[in-house]
Design an enzyme around this catalytic site. Structure first.
Site, PDB file in Angstrom:
ATOM      1  CG  HIS A 164     -46.760 -79.937 -34.490  1.00 41.10           C
ATOM      2  ND1 HIS A 164     -46.456 -79.113 -34.019  1.00 41.10           N
ATOM      3  CD2 HIS A 164     -45.837 -80.377 -33.016  1.00 41.10           C
ATOM      4  CE1 HIS A 164     -46.239 -78.788 -33.584  1.00 41.10           C
ATOM      5  NE2 HIS A 164     -46.601 -79.591 -32.563  1.00 41.10           N
ATOM      6  CG  ASP A 286     -36.349 -93.034 -18.080  1.00 40.63           C
ATOM      7  OD1 ASP A 286     -36.393 -92.190 -17.167  1.00 40.63           O
ATOM      8  OD2 ASP A 286     -35.559 -92.919 -18.715  1.00 40.63           O
ATOM      9  CB  SER A 301     -43.391 -80.928 -30.725  1.00 41.12           C
ATOM     10  OG  SER A 301     -43.838 -80.901 -31.384  1.00 41.12           O
TER      11      SER A 301
END
Length: 340
Positions: A164, A286, A301
């Site tokens: 992004h 996980d 991110s």
């Protein structure tokens, strides 16, 4: 290219967005459009510093003067999100330079970019009670923080990160890229995420040494190039088409401690629409990752998502109320933006 020697004045939140439920030179020349069939998934954190093309108006304010309270910025038509590119024909390179230009007093002709439209505004700075000429506008010229590199293309030296864009912390608008650079980063600590409280990778990076330059800050990621790749190269893997991605088990590569990149198990719960940056609904399965971070945290991110031996996308968002869940962007969408 070395980035202009300017002070980064604010920090974006480690390069990860949250979902609430569930400069004189132009941009550096872009590398060859990214059309590779295979890319190296990376997953290492990186420091990012980005300088705007001009200065961004992040707020308008009243100015105390000897004649009372005045609002010269609002009066001339400035709006939050405007980018001031030049004043009286002189290109704006930093917030400090812009403030210095105002000290001449007198009217100032501002060349402004607003939502891609060029405007000219006639402003009259006022003399504040502190003896300085003021426009009554809060401005920002740069941002810095950490995020994760998604991929590297050894054929072109290009890389993509975040999944992004870098947005202004006050306005939420995409920062217009004047120039930018990336630095080596390592993770020193983790603030664990919990319901209603997103976690964060706490990293360290060296602002004095650039590893590469940025050529684009887009809605679907930041992109740049390095003449010499710094990180250990893994094997290139095929790039998945959007129609190849399926709900089911997958893995992400993330750097949540020091310089170590590890693989963690996730589940692609749903493949959403093929627009924007929220194309994949993810859940961390996980236990090791959940134990250390609580799930997805700010700074992850850009972590590459792998399924069936292919690079399928990157992590982009965390759900604030469910930190084990988040969103990802399809790699096909990242590459489409990088190649424009």
């Amino acid at each position: 290219m070395r980035i202009r020697n300017r002070r980064a004045v604010s920090f974006f939140l480690s390069g990860l967005l949250c979902a609430s439920s569930l400069l004189s030179a132009g941009p550096p020349a872009r590398a060859t459009a990214l059309t590779a069939d295979e890319l190296i998934p990376v997953g290492h954190t990186i420091g990012i510093k980005l300088f705007a093309e001009g200065v961004v108006v992040i707020g308008l304010a009243e100015v105390e003067t000897g004649s009372g309270v005045l609002t010269p910025g609002a009066d001339c038509g400035l709006q939050v999100g405007d980018v001031i590119e030049s004043a009286n024909g002189k290109e704006i390179e930093s917030s400090e330079q812009f403030a210095a230009l105002l000290q001449c007093g007198g009217r100032v002709e501002l060349d402004v970019s607003r939502d891609g439209e060029a405007l000219t505004l006639d402003a009259q700075p006022v003399l504040g009670t502190d003896g300085t000429w003021r426009l009554g506008a809060w401005i920002r010229d740069s941002m810095a923080g950490i995020g994760t590199v998604t991929f590297y293309d050894p054929a072109t030296g290009s890389f993509g990160a975040l999944g992004h864009g870098v947005t202004d912390t006050d306005t939420g608008l995409l920062m217009p890229l004047g120039d930018g650079a990336v630095m080596n980063a390592s993770v020193r600590a983790v603030k664990r995420g919990s319901a209603g409280e997103p976690g964060e990778l706490k990293g360290h990076f060296d602002l004095t040494h650039d590893l590469g330059t940025l050529y684009a800050n887009t809605e679907r990621g930041v992109f740049g190039s390095m003449e010499e790749w710094t990180y250990a190269e893994g094997d290139a893997v095929p790039v998945a088409r959007a129609d190849e991605v399926r709900p089911g088990p997958a893995t992400i590569l993330s750097n949540i401690s020091g310089d170590s990149v590890e693989s963690y198990q996730v589940e692609i719960l749903r493949v959403l629409d093929n627009t924007g940056v929220q194309n994949l609904l993810l859940q961390v399965t996980d236990e090791a990752l959940i134990g250390q971070t609580g799930g997805i945290v700010q700074g992850m991110s850009g972590s590459p998502i792998l399924q069936n031996g292919k690079l399928v996308g990157a992590v982009t968002h965390v759900m604030v109320n469910e930190p084990t869940k988040g969103y990802g962007i399809l790699i096909e969408n990242m590459l489409a933006e990088a190649g424009q």
